[in-house]
Enzyme design. Sequence first.
Site, PDB file in Angstrom:
ATOM      1  N   ARG A  67      60.023 -43.575 -96.136  1.00 56.11           N
ATOM      2  CA  ARG A  67      58.831 -42.701 -96.184  1.00 56.11           C
ATOM      3  C   ARG A  67      58.732 -41.989 -94.846  1.00 56.11           C
ATOM      4  O   ARG A  67      58.419 -42.597 -93.832  1.00 56.11           O
ATOM      5  CB  ARG A  67      57.598 -43.564 -96.453  1.00 56.11           C
ATOM      6  CG  ARG A  67      56.310 -42.773 -96.595  1.00 56.11           C
ATOM      7  CD  ARG A  67      55.130 -43.716 -96.835  1.00 56.11           C
ATOM      8  NE  ARG A  67      53.899 -42.988 -96.987  1.00 56.11           N
ATOM      9  CZ  ARG A  67      53.156 -42.553 -95.976  1.00 56.11           C
ATOM     10  NH1 ARG A  67      53.519 -42.789 -94.739  1.00 56.11           N
ATOM     11  NH2 ARG A  67      52.044 -41.890 -96.212  1.00 56.11           N
ATOM     12  N   LYS A 121      55.608 -43.410 -85.895  1.00 56.15           N
ATOM     13  CA  LYS A 121      54.564 -44.382 -85.573  1.00 56.15           C
ATOM     14  C   LYS A 121      54.545 -44.743 -84.097  1.00 56.15           C
ATOM     15  O   LYS A 121      55.512 -44.556 -83.364  1.00 56.15           O
ATOM     16  CB  LYS A 121      54.674 -45.608 -86.489  1.00 56.15           C
ATOM     17  CG  LYS A 121      54.135 -45.274 -87.885  1.00 56.15           C
ATOM     18  CD  LYS A 121      54.053 -46.424 -88.839  1.00 56.15           C
ATOM     19  CE  LYS A 121      53.446 -45.932 -90.166  1.00 56.15           C
ATOM     20  NZ  LYS A 121      53.563 -46.904 -91.237  1.00 56.15           N
TER      21      LYS A 121
END
Length: 286
Positions: free
Chosen positions: A263, A228
């Site tokens: 994840r 991210k």
Amino acid sequence: MGRTARNIGRAGIFTAGPGPFIVGIFNVTPDSFSDGGDFLDPEAAAEHAAAMLDEGADVLDVGGESTRPGSDPVSQEEEIRRVVPVLERILSVRPEALISVDTYRAGTATAALEAGASLVNDVTALRGDPRMVSEIEEAACPVILMHMQGDPKTMQKDPHYEDVVREVRDFLAERAEYAVTAGVRPENIIVDPGIGFGKNFGHNLALLHNLDAIVDLGFPVLIGASRKRFLERITGVQVARDRVSGTVATTVLAYEQGATFFRVHDVRANREALAVAEAVLHAPRR
Ligand code: HH2
């Protein structure tokens, strides 16, 4: 095979032990921020799925709509059209695979569960579709409830909190209570602070450093920090798929604080890092 036959409760996913569990990211989307377009073809998808399972993924999270900041929603029909053939293809080569469907639409969840998915990853924490909670209750499957402020189109414009950790914790507690009141079994609930979903740089770091507050809710905690944007600000790595080391750092730190589901895109690197973290944390302390 009906969907109840494949559904798993604590008996399925949690008998493997207390974790940590790797949830491999499987985007069947043309526009995901780091792997968009890679796995639209079911054959390429099946190969990638097998590789992720061999590298140590416990669950594959298949999603047909990008939720990256600024993204547009797709129709339910399009989402089902993307997800179901890939899911069926993966299960035809790896029938034992546990697959989660990343959707907030009850219709997509139903189609995926019928095709053999085992759990639902809902980034709206059951707010996106009023029918989702009864779908989860009837399927008796695990569900991931994620925190998000706003929606993907606008969420990164100006996220604001008085106290991000308290607000995210209270939100997840409220959504879990909503689910349980509607008949979802508490042991089927996994919570997720939603890294990058309506959070600025400081909010993401505050959540990652205070995960104990979320772990204290008593549900397994999932962290989705993989590749991210906030990692770029720290490491300077601009290409999303090169943010592996930064991702691994978040995985290890979160595991030490009690998170058990991760994840991630890069299964092998995170699995290896978790194995080292587990070994060290199980060594005696004096
Ligand atoms: N992050 C993304 C998507 N789904 N689900 C949960 N539970 N937690 C997350 O942090 C999370 C999620 C966004 O990442 P990605 O799937 O890589 O990208 P995109 O939304 O662009 O497909």
